[in-house]
Motif scaffolding. Sequence first.
Motif, mmCIF file in Angstrom:
data_model
loop_
_atom_site.group_PDB
_atom_site.id
_atom_site.type_symbol
_atom_site.label_atom_id
_atom_site.label_comp_id
_atom_site.label_asym_id
_atom_site.label_seq_id
_atom_site.Cartn_x
_atom_site.Cartn_y
_atom_site.Cartn_z
ATOM 1 N N GLY A 81 -0.148 -0.782 -0.868
ATOM 2 C CA GLY A 81 -1.018 0.352 -1.120
ATOM 3 C C GLY A 81 -2.006 0.610 -0.005
ATOM 4 O O GLY A 81 -2.679 1.648 0.009
ATOM 5 N N LYS A 82 -2.096 -0.311 0.950
ATOM 6 C CA LYS A 82 -2.998 -0.083 2.085
ATOM 7 C C LYS A 82 -2.453 1.011 2.991
ATOM 8 O O LYS A 82 -3.220 1.792 3.565
ATOM 9 C CB LYS A 82 -3.162 -1.384 2.873
ATOM 10 C CG LYS A 82 -3.852 -2.498 2.104
ATOM 11 C CD LYS A 82 -3.939 -3.765 2.943
ATOM 12 C CE LYS A 82 -4.623 -4.886 2.178
ATOM 13 N NZ LYS A 82 -4.674 -6.147 2.974
ATOM 14 N N ASN A 83 -1.139 1.045 3.139
ATOM 15 C CA ASN A 83 -0.520 1.999 4.055
ATOM 16 C C ASN A 83 0.226 3.134 3.360
ATOM 17 O O ASN A 83 0.596 4.112 4.012
ATOM 18 C CB ASN A 83 0.432 1.254 4.990
ATOM 19 C CG ASN A 83 -0.295 0.315 5.920
ATOM 20 O OD1 ASN A 83 -1.133 0.738 6.705
ATOM 21 N ND2 ASN A 83 -0.009 -0.987 5.819
ATOM 22 N N ALA A 84 0.458 2.998 2.047
ATOM 23 C CA ALA A 84 1.135 4.054 1.280
ATOM 24 C C ALA A 84 0.524 4.103 -0.113
ATOM 25 O O ALA A 84 1.191 3.806 -1.108
ATOM 26 C CB ALA A 84 2.633 3.787 1.212
ATOM 27 N N PRO A 85 -0.753 4.461 -0.228
ATOM 28 C CA PRO A 85 -1.464 4.318 -1.506
ATOM 29 C C PRO A 85 -0.897 5.126 -2.662
ATOM 30 O O PRO A 85 -0.842 4.639 -3.789
ATOM 31 C CB PRO A 85 -2.890 4.760 -1.173
ATOM 32 C CG PRO A 85 -2.774 5.567 0.092
ATOM 33 C CD PRO A 85 -1.632 4.978 0.843
ATOM 34 N N VAL A 86 -0.463 6.356 -2.406
ATOM 35 C CA VAL A 86 0.056 7.196 -3.493
ATOM 36 C C VAL A 86 1.467 6.765 -3.877
ATOM 37 O O VAL A 86 1.790 6.627 -5.061
ATOM 38 C CB VAL A 86 0.031 8.680 -3.093
ATOM 39 C CG1 VAL A 86 0.657 9.543 -4.181
ATOM 40 C CG2 VAL A 86 -1.402 9.137 -2.825
ATOM 41 N N PRO A 156 1.616 6.913 10.374
ATOM 42 C CA PRO A 156 1.975 6.507 11.736
ATOM 43 C C PRO A 156 1.295 5.186 12.094
ATOM 44 O O PRO A 156 0.171 4.911 11.659
ATOM 45 C CB PRO A 156 1.442 7.651 12.605
ATOM 46 C CG PRO A 156 1.263 8.803 11.660
ATOM 47 C CD PRO A 156 0.897 8.195 10.350
ATOM 48 N N LYS A 157 1.961 4.396 12.876
ATOM 49 C CA LYS A 157 1.400 3.111 13.281
ATOM 50 C C LYS A 157 0.092 3.325 14.027
ATOM 51 O O LYS A 157 -0.005 4.127 14.949
ATOM 52 C CB LYS A 157 2.390 2.366 14.175
ATOM 53 C CG LYS A 157 2.015 0.920 14.416
ATOM 54 C CD LYS A 157 3.141 0.160 15.088
ATOM 55 C CE LYS A 157 2.803 -1.309 15.222
ATOM 56 N NZ LYS A 157 3.925 -2.070 15.831
ATOM 57 N N GLY A 158 -0.950 2.610 13.574
ATOM 58 C CA GLY A 158 -2.253 2.709 14.211
ATOM 59 C C GLY A 158 -3.126 3.840 13.711
ATOM 60 O O GLY A 158 -4.292 3.929 14.103
ATOM 61 N N GLN A 178 4.041 2.964 10.290
ATOM 62 C CA GLN A 178 3.469 1.643 10.036
ATOM 63 C C GLN A 178 4.420 0.788 9.200
ATOM 64 O O GLN A 178 4.497 -0.427 9.365
ATOM 65 C CB GLN A 178 2.128 1.792 9.306
ATOM 66 C CG GLN A 178 1.378 0.497 9.078
ATOM 67 C CD GLN A 178 0.825 -0.094 10.355
ATOM 68 O OE1 GLN A 178 0.315 0.626 11.201
ATOM 69 N NE2 GLN A 178 0.939 -1.409 10.501
ATOM 70 N N LEU A 179 5.149 1.452 8.296
ATOM 71 C CA LEU A 179 6.096 0.752 7.427
ATOM 72 C C LEU A 179 7.508 1.224 7.773
ATOM 73 O O LEU A 179 7.978 2.232 7.253
ATOM 74 C CB LEU A 179 5.790 1.041 5.956
ATOM 75 C CG LEU A 179 4.381 0.689 5.473
ATOM 76 C CD1 LEU A 179 4.212 1.080 4.002
ATOM 77 C CD2 LEU A 179 4.092 -0.794 5.666
ATOM 78 N N PRO A 180 8.204 0.519 8.646
ATOM 79 C CA PRO A 180 9.536 0.960 9.074
ATOM 80 C C PRO A 180 10.637 0.538 8.113
ATOM 81 O O PRO A 180 10.441 -0.327 7.250
ATOM 82 C CB PRO A 180 9.702 0.259 10.424
ATOM 83 C CG PRO A 180 8.917 -1.003 10.273
ATOM 84 C CD PRO A 180 7.734 -0.655 9.408
ATOM 85 N N HIS A 181 11.791 1.156 8.278
ATOM 86 C CA HIS A 181 12.972 0.835 7.476
ATOM 87 C C HIS A 181 13.694 -0.386 8.055
ATOM 88 O O HIS A 181 14.784 -0.297 8.603
ATOM 89 C CB HIS A 181 13.942 2.018 7.441
ATOM 90 C CG HIS A 181 13.590 3.073 6.446
ATOM 91 N ND1 HIS A 181 12.662 4.051 6.705
ATOM 92 C CD2 HIS A 181 14.059 3.317 5.186
ATOM 93 C CE1 HIS A 181 12.565 4.849 5.657
ATOM 94 N NE2 HIS A 181 13.400 4.419 4.717
#
Length: 253
Positions: A81-86, A156-158, A178-181
């Motif tokens: 949830g830090k990088n994709a909260p919804v 996006p990363k960063g 930030q969260l890659p496949h």
Amino acid sequence: MHRKIQLLFAVLLIGGLMLGGCTPDQASVSSPTSPATQTTSPTTTPTTQTSSPQMNLPVLEGTATVVMTVNSSPITIEVDGKNAPVTAGNFVDLVQRGVYDGLVFHRVVRQPEPFVVQGGDPQSKNPNFPPQRLGTGGFIDPNTGSERFIPLEIKPKGAAEPVYSQTFEKARISTPPQLPHTRGAVAMARSQQPDSASSQFYFALADLPFLDGSYAVFGYVTDGMDVVDQIQQGDRIESAQVTQGAENLRGGQ
């Protein structure tokens, strides 16, 4: 020529991820040997978000751990949830509601190359629902009586905040997400509309960089990837439970 074949194969695979919320007569479901088939856009058009969405939707402020049991074996998912909260909040909320319990993995693609294991259509809880129509449903929110859609959310990363409602290509972003496949990524399936993800998700069976920036990853399998590797089309999720981090969910049930 080899590169052209690889590119065509990637396009066909991506098309198969465009699922969710279609009318039954429009929908079709890929078999494990036919990744090219795709569904069409949702019958209800989601609202496009151009910035961070207002919190009518569940949000995960932090991380959570979900343990999903399939074929009597656990799969541990670290939900970010830090990088994709919804996107993470939506998933954790659906787990808390028991939405995933008993649902089928309706699409498994391993040939000619490992791709995805996909499930999360609430219609699959009914054993009499026609298998060829699976992949067309989403979560109906009892509070509204309508299907809950969430915006496409990729950070996006960063970057300080995710990008909403646009693919990186559309937004002209060249930075990787930030969260890659990577293998073991857990992400949301959607239709051609960016903001059409609901409850259907998939596990990445291999590194799938051609999906980066187009589909929203919200977590990773941290244990039990061997279980994911053994899932067959038609296998059911026996249970899904939040074992840590439930207190980080805001706006859920």
